[in-house]
Structures are given as structure tokens and as C-alpha cells.
Design a protein around this motif. Structure first.
Motif, PDB file in Angstrom:
ATOM      1  N   SER A   1       0.826  -1.207   0.000  1.00 51.53           N
ATOM      2  CA  SER A   1       0.000   0.000   0.000  1.00 51.53           C
ATOM      3  C   SER A   1       0.867   1.267   0.000  1.00 51.53           C
ATOM      4  O   SER A   1       0.553   2.233  -0.695  1.00 51.53           O
ATOM      5  N   ARG A   2       1.961   1.268   0.737  1.00 49.70           N
ATOM      6  CA  ARG A   2       2.855   2.441   0.740  1.00 49.70           C
ATOM      7  C   ARG A   2       3.533   2.609  -0.617  1.00 49.70           C
ATOM      8  O   ARG A   2       3.690   3.723  -1.104  1.00 49.70           O
ATOM      9  N   THR A   3       3.930   1.498  -1.220  1.00 52.57           N
ATOM     10  CA  THR A   3       4.603   1.578  -2.514  1.00 52.57           C
ATOM     11  C   THR A   3       3.623   2.004  -3.593  1.00 52.57           C
ATOM     12  O   THR A   3       3.950   2.825  -4.456  1.00 52.57           O
ATOM     13  N   ARG A   4       2.402   1.474  -3.549  1.00 54.59           N
ATOM     14  CA  ARG A   4       1.380   1.895  -4.515  1.00 54.59           C
ATOM     15  C   ARG A   4       1.133   3.401  -4.386  1.00 54.59           C
ATOM     16  O   ARG A   4       0.984   4.099  -5.380  1.00 54.59           O
ATOM     17  N   ALA A   5       1.124   3.915  -3.161  1.00 52.49           N
ATOM     18  CA  ALA A   5       0.933   5.354  -2.964  1.00 52.49           C
ATOM     19  C   ALA A   5       2.081   6.149  -3.599  1.00 52.49           C
ATOM     20  O   ALA A   5       1.855   7.213  -4.189  1.00 52.49           O
ATOM     21  N   LEU A   6       3.318   5.636  -3.508  1.00 53.42           N
ATOM     22  CA  LEU A   6       4.447   6.295  -4.163  1.00 53.42           C
ATOM     23  C   LEU A   6       4.275   6.308  -5.683  1.00 53.42           C
ATOM     24  O   LEU A   6       4.544   7.316  -6.338  1.00 53.42           O
ATOM     25  N   VAL A   7       3.826   5.178  -6.238  1.00 52.57           N
ATOM     26  CA  VAL A   7       3.626   5.095  -7.687  1.00 52.57           C
ATOM     27  C   VAL A   7       2.502   6.050  -8.107  1.00 52.57           C
ATOM     28  O   VAL A   7       2.612   6.746  -9.122  1.00 52.57           O
ATOM     29  N   GLU A   8       1.433   6.098  -7.319  1.00 52.97           N
ATOM     30  CA  GLU A   8       0.336   7.025  -7.624  1.00 52.97           C
ATOM     31  C   GLU A   8       0.817   8.472  -7.581  1.00 52.97           C
ATOM     32  O   GLU A   8       0.461   9.276  -8.447  1.00 52.97           O
ATOM     33  N   GLU A   9       1.628   8.802  -6.583  1.00 53.51           N
ATOM     34  CA  GLU A   9       2.173  10.158  -6.476  1.00 53.51           C
ATOM     35  C   GLU A   9       3.047  10.477  -7.698  1.00 53.51           C
ATOM     36  O   GLU A   9       2.937  11.551  -8.289  1.00 53.51           O
ATOM     37  N   HIS A  10       3.896   9.554  -8.075  1.00 55.96           N
ATOM     38  CA  HIS A  10       4.760   9.744  -9.244  1.00 55.96           C
ATOM     39  C   HIS A  10       3.923   9.942 -10.506  1.00 55.96           C
ATOM     40  O   HIS A  10       4.218  10.807 -11.327  1.00 55.96           O
ATOM     41  N   ALA A  11       2.865   9.138 -10.646  1.00 55.44           N
ATOM     42  CA  ALA A  11       1.982   9.256 -11.817  1.00 55.44           C
ATOM     43  C   ALA A  11       1.283  10.618 -11.826  1.00 55.44           C
ATOM     44  O   ALA A  11       1.146  11.239 -12.878  1.00 55.44           O
ATOM     45  N   ARG A  12       0.831  11.072 -10.660  1.00 56.21           N
ATOM     46  CA  ARG A  12       0.170  12.387 -10.566  1.00 56.21           C
ATOM     47  C   ARG A  12       1.114  13.515 -10.962  1.00 56.21           C
ATOM     48  O   ARG A  12       0.728  14.446 -11.644  1.00 56.21           O
ATOM     49  N   LEU A  13       2.363  13.419 -10.512  1.00 57.99           N
ATOM     50  CA  LEU A  13       3.332  14.461 -10.848  1.00 57.99           C
ATOM     51  C   LEU A  13       3.661  14.467 -12.338  1.00 57.99           C
ATOM     52  O   LEU A  13       3.924  15.516 -12.910  1.00 57.99           O
TER      53      LEU A  13
ATOM     54  N   ARG B   1      -3.926  13.440 -14.840  1.00 62.14           N
ATOM     55  CA  ARG B   1      -5.065  12.538 -15.079  1.00 62.14           C
ATOM     56  C   ARG B   1      -4.745  11.083 -14.849  1.00 62.14           C
ATOM     57  O   ARG B   1      -5.608  10.285 -14.534  1.00 62.14           O
ATOM     58  N   SER B   2      -3.477  10.651 -14.992  1.00 63.00           N
ATOM     59  CA  SER B   2      -3.147   9.226 -14.917  1.00 63.00           C
ATOM     60  C   SER B   2      -3.385   8.640 -13.537  1.00 63.00           C
ATOM     61  O   SER B   2      -3.743   7.485 -13.408  1.00 63.00           O
ATOM     62  N   ALA B   3      -3.166   9.404 -12.464  1.00 62.10           N
ATOM     63  CA  ALA B   3      -3.324   8.878 -11.113  1.00 62.10           C
ATOM     64  C   ALA B   3      -4.765   8.489 -10.837  1.00 62.10           C
ATOM     65  O   ALA B   3      -5.025   7.530 -10.109  1.00 62.10           O
ATOM     66  N   ALA B   4      -5.717   9.198 -11.417  1.00 58.93           N
ATOM     67  CA  ALA B   4      -7.120   8.864 -11.203  1.00 58.93           C
ATOM     68  C   ALA B   4      -7.489   7.575 -11.905  1.00 58.93           C
ATOM     69  O   ALA B   4      -8.542   7.002 -11.624  1.00 58.93           O
ATOM     70  N   LEU B   5      -6.651   7.109 -12.788  1.00 64.09           N
ATOM     71  CA  LEU B   5      -6.953   5.910 -13.571  1.00 64.09           C
ATOM     72  C   LEU B   5      -6.232   4.677 -13.058  1.00 64.09           C
ATOM     73  O   LEU B   5      -6.188   3.660 -13.727  1.00 64.09           O
ATOM     74  N   MET B   6      -5.620   4.750 -11.867  1.00 65.74           N
ATOM     75  CA  MET B   6      -4.893   3.601 -11.327  1.00 65.74           C
ATOM     76  C   MET B   6      -5.831   2.413 -11.215  1.00 65.74           C
ATOM     77  O   MET B   6      -6.971   2.540 -10.806  1.00 65.74           O
ATOM     78  N   ALA B   7      -5.334   1.237 -11.574  1.00 67.58           N
ATOM     79  CA  ALA B   7      -6.160   0.019 -11.505  1.00 67.58           C
ATOM     80  C   ALA B   7      -5.751  -0.807 -10.317  1.00 67.58           C
ATOM     81  O   ALA B   7      -4.678  -0.725  -9.825  1.00 67.58           O
TER      82      ALA B   7
END
Length: 160
Positions: free
Chosen positions: A138-150, A154-160
Motif C-alpha cells: 500500500s505504501r509503494t502503490r501510494a508512491l507510484v500514484e504520487e509519481h503518476a500524478r506528478l 489525469r493518470s493517477a485517477a486511472l490507477m487500476a
């Protein structure tokens, strides 16, 4: 701050070995230990081959790190279909030559992996710890989501 270590685009089918070398070099420069490098070599081979076989050009590899924590490898292509990671118990039942790659990535990366849409394509990602320890999904997924948002809001909202 995340550091992008390498980005590579437009490879061909003969370039799986080169993808491994580039990822290996980027993660070694970031001081990922040998255990993490071994996982990354295996997992990027599977992800890269899947992108070439099932995705659409352009195919690329991006490696970035969270210093002191982990290295993340993202393999992307412009295909619109999101792949599905099989559950560990499903991997043993996969008989077809196709369908094992994502299960192997999941096993190699100790389930710290995923996929998300970005722009016109998708990114399959996995993470390795700098010191070979277990990463929290969960912590790593949050890092990936943050990286995608930066990278693209729009990509972070599309995380699967």
C-alpha cells in the motif's frame, strides 16, 4: 523526491536483453542490492516481452527511485487493454504459453506490482527494495500514484 534514472523508448523484439541491462545499470547506480537487481532482471524481462507481444508501439521502460526506500520499474506501451495479474493460486493452472508473465512478475516482486492507464496507454510497474527487504504494497502503490500524478495529473485517477 523521486529520481528518474533512465527512460528508453522505441525498442524492438530483439532488445529484451538491452532492457535488462539498462534497468540493471540504473538500479545499480541507485545502490539497489543484488537481491533487488536479480528480481528486477527477471521481472523486466517478463514485462518488456509482454509489452512487445500484447501492447502497441510505442514501448518504453522508465526506472525511478525513492532514495533509501525502493526502485520502481515501469514498462509502458500505447495499447489500451489493461492486463490482469493472476492471483498466486491461478498461476499454477495457467497452461497456455501466454498468461504466465504477469504472475511471474507478481511472484518475483513479492506482489509489489500493478498496472495503470496513462495517456493513450498503460504502465505495468513493479518495485524492489534497495536492501532486499520486503516492501509494503500500500505504501509503494501510494508512491507510484504520487509519481503518476506528478507526471500527468489525469493518470493517477486511472490507477487500476
Amino acid at each position: 523526491m523521486n529520481g528518474v534514472m533512465c527512460v528508453w523508448r522505441r525498442p524492438g523484439p530483439e532488445d529484451v536483453g538491452l532492457a535488462r541491462c539498462l534497468v540493471d545499470g540504473a538500479l545499480a547506480a541507485a545502490e539497489v542490492d543484488e537481491a533487488g537487481l536479480g528480481v528486477a532482471r527477471l521481472a523486466v524481462s517478463e514485462a518488456f516481452t509482454n509489452a512487445l507481444v500484447h501492447g502497441r508501439p510505442e514501448v518504453g521502460v522508465e526506472v525511478w527511485t525513492r532514495p533509501g526506500r525502493c526502485g520502481v520499474v515501469e514498462v509502458y506501451d500505447t495499447g489500451s487493454t489493461l492486463p490482469v495479474f493472476p492471483q498466486p493460486e491461478e498461476l499454477a493452472r495457467v497452461i497456455d504459453d501466454h498468461g504466465r508473465g504477469l504472475g511471474l512478475i507478481r511472484a518475483f516482486a513479492r506482489e509489489v506490482c500493478g498496472v495503470y492507464r496513462c495517456g493513450v496507454g498503460k504502465r505495468v510497474w513493479f518495485a524492489v527494495a534497495m536492501d532486499g527487504s520486503a516492501l509494503d504494497m500500500s505504501r509503494t502503490r501510494a508512491l507510484v500514484e504520487e509519481h503518476a500524478r506528478l507526471r500527468a495529473p489525469r493518470s493517477a485517477a486511472l490507477m487500476a
